[in-house]
Design a protein around this motif. Structure first.
Motif, PDB file in Angstrom:
ATOM      1  N   VAL B  42       0.866  -1.182   0.000  1.00  0.00           N
ATOM      2  CA  VAL B  42       0.000   0.000   0.000  1.00  0.00           C
ATOM      3  C   VAL B  42       0.899   1.228   0.000  1.00  0.00           C
ATOM      4  O   VAL B  42       1.831   1.317   0.808  1.00  0.00           O
ATOM      5  CB  VAL B  42      -0.930   0.029   1.240  1.00  0.00           C
ATOM      6  CG1 VAL B  42      -1.864   1.231   1.177  1.00  0.00           C
ATOM      7  CG2 VAL B  42      -1.734  -1.259   1.346  1.00  0.00           C
ATOM      8  N   ILE B  43       0.628   2.135  -0.925  1.00  0.00           N
ATOM      9  CA  ILE B  43       1.477   3.324  -1.080  1.00  0.00           C
ATOM     10  C   ILE B  43       0.623   4.562  -0.865  1.00  0.00           C
ATOM     11  O   ILE B  43      -0.466   4.662  -1.439  1.00  0.00           O
ATOM     12  CB  ILE B  43       2.067   3.349  -2.507  1.00  0.00           C
ATOM     13  CG1 ILE B  43       2.848   2.060  -2.765  1.00  0.00           C
ATOM     14  CG2 ILE B  43       2.974   4.552  -2.700  1.00  0.00           C
ATOM     15  CD1 ILE B  43       3.402   1.963  -4.166  1.00  0.00           C
ATOM     16  N   ASN B  44       1.113   5.521  -0.080  1.00  0.00           N
ATOM     17  CA  ASN B  44       0.314   6.722   0.168  1.00  0.00           C
ATOM     18  C   ASN B  44       0.373   7.670  -1.023  1.00  0.00           C
ATOM     19  O   ASN B  44       1.060   7.422  -2.004  1.00  0.00           O
ATOM     20  CB  ASN B  44       0.732   7.410   1.473  1.00  0.00           C
ATOM     21  CG  ASN B  44       2.124   8.009   1.401  1.00  0.00           C
ATOM     22  OD1 ASN B  44       2.651   8.280   0.317  1.00  0.00           O
ATOM     23  ND2 ASN B  44       2.740   8.222   2.548  1.00  0.00           N
ATOM     24  N   LYS B  45      -0.347   8.761  -0.946  1.00  0.00           N
ATOM     25  CA  LYS B  45      -0.487   9.612  -2.121  1.00  0.00           C
ATOM     26  C   LYS B  45       0.794  10.317  -2.521  1.00  0.00           C
ATOM     27  O   LYS B  45       0.901  10.809  -3.650  1.00  0.00           O
ATOM     28  CB  LYS B  45      -1.622  10.622  -1.919  1.00  0.00           C
ATOM     29  CG  LYS B  45      -1.446  11.569  -0.741  1.00  0.00           C
ATOM     30  CD  LYS B  45      -2.402  12.740  -0.838  1.00  0.00           C
ATOM     31  CE  LYS B  45      -3.771  12.491  -0.236  1.00  0.00           C
ATOM     32  NZ  LYS B  45      -3.789  12.513   1.248  1.00  0.00           N
ATOM     33  N   SER B  46       1.778  10.364  -1.636  1.00  0.00           N
ATOM     34  CA  SER B  46       3.055  10.983  -2.021  1.00  0.00           C
ATOM     35  C   SER B  46       4.075   9.962  -2.516  1.00  0.00           C
ATOM     36  O   SER B  46       5.195  10.313  -2.840  1.00  0.00           O
ATOM     37  CB  SER B  46       3.688  11.720  -0.837  1.00  0.00           C
ATOM     38  OG  SER B  46       2.736  11.998   0.129  1.00  0.00           O
ATOM     39  N   GLY B  47       3.680   8.702  -2.560  1.00  0.00           N
ATOM     40  CA  GLY B  47       4.609   7.685  -3.030  1.00  0.00           C
ATOM     41  C   GLY B  47       5.349   6.963  -1.927  1.00  0.00           C
ATOM     42  O   GLY B  47       6.225   6.139  -2.193  1.00  0.00           O
ATOM     43  N   SER B  75       6.190   6.536  -9.353  1.00  0.00           N
ATOM     44  CA  SER B  75       6.557   7.318 -10.544  1.00  0.00           C
ATOM     45  C   SER B  75       6.166   6.614 -11.830  1.00  0.00           C
ATOM     46  O   SER B  75       5.673   7.247 -12.758  1.00  0.00           O
ATOM     47  CB  SER B  75       8.053   7.586 -10.638  1.00  0.00           C
ATOM     48  OG  SER B  75       8.640   7.633  -9.406  1.00  0.00           O
ATOM     49  N   LEU B  76       6.411   5.310 -11.888  1.00  0.00           N
ATOM     50  CA  LEU B  76       6.081   4.579 -13.112  1.00  0.00           C
ATOM     51  C   LEU B  76       4.584   4.664 -13.404  1.00  0.00           C
ATOM     52  O   LEU B  76       4.165   4.795 -14.554  1.00  0.00           O
ATOM     53  CB  LEU B  76       6.487   3.109 -12.977  1.00  0.00           C
ATOM     54  CG  LEU B  76       7.971   2.823 -13.098  1.00  0.00           C
ATOM     55  CD1 LEU B  76       8.240   1.361 -12.814  1.00  0.00           C
ATOM     56  CD2 LEU B  76       8.479   3.173 -14.481  1.00  0.00           C
ATOM     57  N   HIS B  77       3.804   4.591 -12.332  1.00  0.00           N
ATOM     58  CA  HIS B  77       2.351   4.663 -12.486  1.00  0.00           C
ATOM     59  C   HIS B  77       1.961   6.009 -13.092  1.00  0.00           C
ATOM     60  O   HIS B  77       1.127   6.081 -14.000  1.00  0.00           O
ATOM     61  CB  HIS B  77       1.718   4.482 -11.105  1.00  0.00           C
ATOM     62  CG  HIS B  77       0.248   4.244 -11.125  1.00  0.00           C
ATOM     63  ND1 HIS B  77      -0.675   5.260 -11.020  1.00  0.00           N
ATOM     64  CD2 HIS B  77      -0.474   3.112 -11.228  1.00  0.00           C
ATOM     65  CE1 HIS B  77      -1.900   4.750 -11.055  1.00  0.00           C
ATOM     66  NE2 HIS B  77      -1.806   3.454 -11.183  1.00  0.00           N
ATOM     67  N   ALA B  78       2.592   7.076 -12.599  1.00  0.00           N
ATOM     68  CA  ALA B  78       2.275   8.406 -13.107  1.00  0.00           C
ATOM     69  C   ALA B  78       2.775   8.589 -14.533  1.00  0.00           C
ATOM     70  O   ALA B  78       2.067   9.128 -15.392  1.00  0.00           O
ATOM     71  CB  ALA B  78       2.898   9.466 -12.196  1.00  0.00           C
ATOM     72  N   ILE B  79       3.984   8.114 -14.806  1.00  0.00           N
ATOM     73  CA  ILE B  79       4.557   8.284 -16.142  1.00  0.00           C
ATOM     74  C   ILE B  79       3.780   7.485 -17.181  1.00  0.00           C
ATOM     75  O   ILE B  79       3.614   7.938 -18.322  1.00  0.00           O
ATOM     76  CB  ILE B  79       6.044   7.869 -16.140  1.00  0.00           C
ATOM     77  CG1 ILE B  79       6.843   8.883 -15.334  1.00  0.00           C
ATOM     78  CG2 ILE B  79       6.600   7.771 -17.545  1.00  0.00           C
ATOM     79  CD1 ILE B  79       8.309   8.549 -15.239  1.00  0.00           C
ATOM     80  N   SER B  80       3.261   6.330 -16.795  1.00  0.00           N
ATOM     81  CA  SER B  80       2.527   5.530 -17.772  1.00  0.00           C
ATOM     82  C   SER B  80       1.325   6.303 -18.290  1.00  0.00           C
ATOM     83  O   SER B  80       0.918   6.133 -19.444  1.00  0.00           O
ATOM     84  CB  SER B  80       2.077   4.206 -17.160  1.00  0.00           C
ATOM     85  OG  SER B  80       1.063   4.425 -16.195  1.00  0.00           O
ATOM     86  N   ALA B  81       0.760   7.165 -17.463  1.00  0.00           N
ATOM     87  CA  ALA B  81      -0.364   7.981 -17.920  1.00  0.00           C
ATOM     88  C   ALA B  81       0.100   9.024 -18.927  1.00  0.00           C
ATOM     89  O   ALA B  81      -0.595   9.333 -19.890  1.00  0.00           O
ATOM     90  CB  ALA B  81      -1.035   8.643 -16.720  1.00  0.00           C
ATOM     91  N   GLN B  82       1.310   9.549 -18.715  1.00  0.00           N
ATOM     92  CA  GLN B  82       1.819  10.538 -19.663  1.00  0.00           C
ATOM     93  C   GLN B  82       2.262   9.914 -20.973  1.00  0.00           C
ATOM     94  O   GLN B  82       2.299  10.572 -22.008  1.00  0.00           O
ATOM     95  CB  GLN B  82       3.009  11.272 -19.062  1.00  0.00           C
ATOM     96  CG  GLN B  82       2.640  12.079 -17.851  1.00  0.00           C
ATOM     97  CD  GLN B  82       3.856  12.738 -17.253  1.00  0.00           C
ATOM     98  OE1 GLN B  82       4.696  13.261 -17.972  1.00  0.00           O
ATOM     99  NE2 GLN B  82       3.958  12.700 -15.951  1.00  0.00           N
TER     100      GLN B  82
END
Lengths: 154, 173
Positions: B42-47, B75-82
């Motif tokens: 489980v990862i919080n909203k700041s990573g 980060s990978l999760h965020a970058i995959s959206a970009q």
């Protein structure tokens, strides 16, 4: 007319070991441009590199025979990325609709097409150089054919 | 005269028919992937990592390493959206590799739950939603829990264990 049940492909890219994008192809209907500007290219290649290391760290078994991340795929809500990496560090990337299944065979065929059109070409300058016009055209034709075949029956 | 090479000195107790294995992974040459669920993160909203536990016989990962991996995943999760070739991407939901699958669910508040399991394990999305419900009940509603900090709520851990076991049992693992 698209066959019922056929999935769409979005983009196909080939990177070499240094992160240089050697080949780009985008199918119609893709919002992203085929050719990548430098920042986008670095982001894409860098994230693939990180993902490969991430997978290596989370691997549940240590299988020395098979440790290269040969094929893996990740799916988001609106696209699926298939990645195949060869032992020489050449990466083949295919982005399709999220409903596509595992496209290992298609990626293997892409690799074969690449090897035939590019690596086996006696006048090709070398592993880091970009393919010429005619090679690109030949490869594009084959890539489109492979993708159409693979995605038709999904 | 060169000294003869001898076997390493084992503590005497071990040689006397003790049942403990000396080198735990030496004769475990199996390369089979443990079936079913492997671990939940489980990862919080700041990573930052707030919970990580393994439920199968997978190699243990050092605590600092788990923190790093969680932030890499964030980060990978965020970058995959970009990197999406079409508009409207929300991040990686499923990662399928040779030896394991990773299923991830992100809540509207940015908390990420992900589970690693053997390939093609069914019921992972349901498991993650169950873990999210448990997180709401036993972590969020716990007045002593500090937000975004590592989870140390016994009821949460216990119930996640039950949920994992139920998922494994439901599919015969």
């Amino acid at each position: 007319a698209r066959a019922r049940g056929a999935m769409k492909a979005y983009t196909f890219r080939v990177f070499n070991k240094a992160g240089v994008c050697l080949f780009n192809h985008a199918w119609p209907g893709t919002a992203q441009a085929a050719s990548l500007d430098d920042d986008a290219r670095k982001m894409l290649y860098g994230s693939l590199f990180s993902l490969k290391q991430f997978i290596a760290k989370l691997r549940p078994v240590d299988d020395p025979k098979n440790n290269n991340t040969q094929y893996y795929s990740f799916r988001t809500n609106n696209y699926k990325m298939h990645v195949r990496e060869t032992a020489a560090g050449v990466v083949f990337l295919l982005a399709t609709e999220p409903g596509a299944g595992a496209l290992r065979d298609a990626l293997r065929k892409f690799e074969e097409a690449w090897t035939e059109c590019f690596a086996k070409n006696p006048v090709a300058p070398g592993p880091s150089a970009l393919p010429s016009e005619s090679t690109s055209a030949a490869l594009t034709a084959r890539v489109e054919a492979i993708a159409e075949n693979a995605l038709r029956e999904m | 005269v060169r000294p003869r090479v001898t076997a390493p000195d084992f503590p005497a107790g071990r040689l006397r028919g003790s049942s403990t294995r000396v080198c735990p992974r030496w004769h475990d040459m199996s390369t089979a992937v443990p079936p079913g669920v492997h671990s939940i993160w489980v990862i919080n909203k700041s990573g930052g990592l707030v919970y990580q536990k393994s439920y199968a016989d997978v190699p243990a990962i050092d605590t600092n390493e788990t923190l790093r991996l969680a932030s890499i995943w964030h980060s990978l999760h965020a970058i995959s959206a970009q990197l999406s070739p079409v508009e409207g991407c929300l991040g990686i939901e499923l990662l399928e590799t040779q030896n394991f699958d990773l299923r991830c669910v992100q809540t509207v508040t940015g908390t990420k739950f992900f589970v690693t399991a053997s390939p093609k394990t069914p019921g992972l999305a349901n498991l993650l939603h169950a873990v999210y419900d448990l997180y709401c009940d036993y972590v969020m509603k716990n007045p002593f829990y500090e937000l975004e900090m590592p989870i140390r709520c016994e009821l949460f851990e216990q119930n996640v264990q039950y949920a994992v076991r139920a998922t494994n049992n439901a599919f015969g693992y």
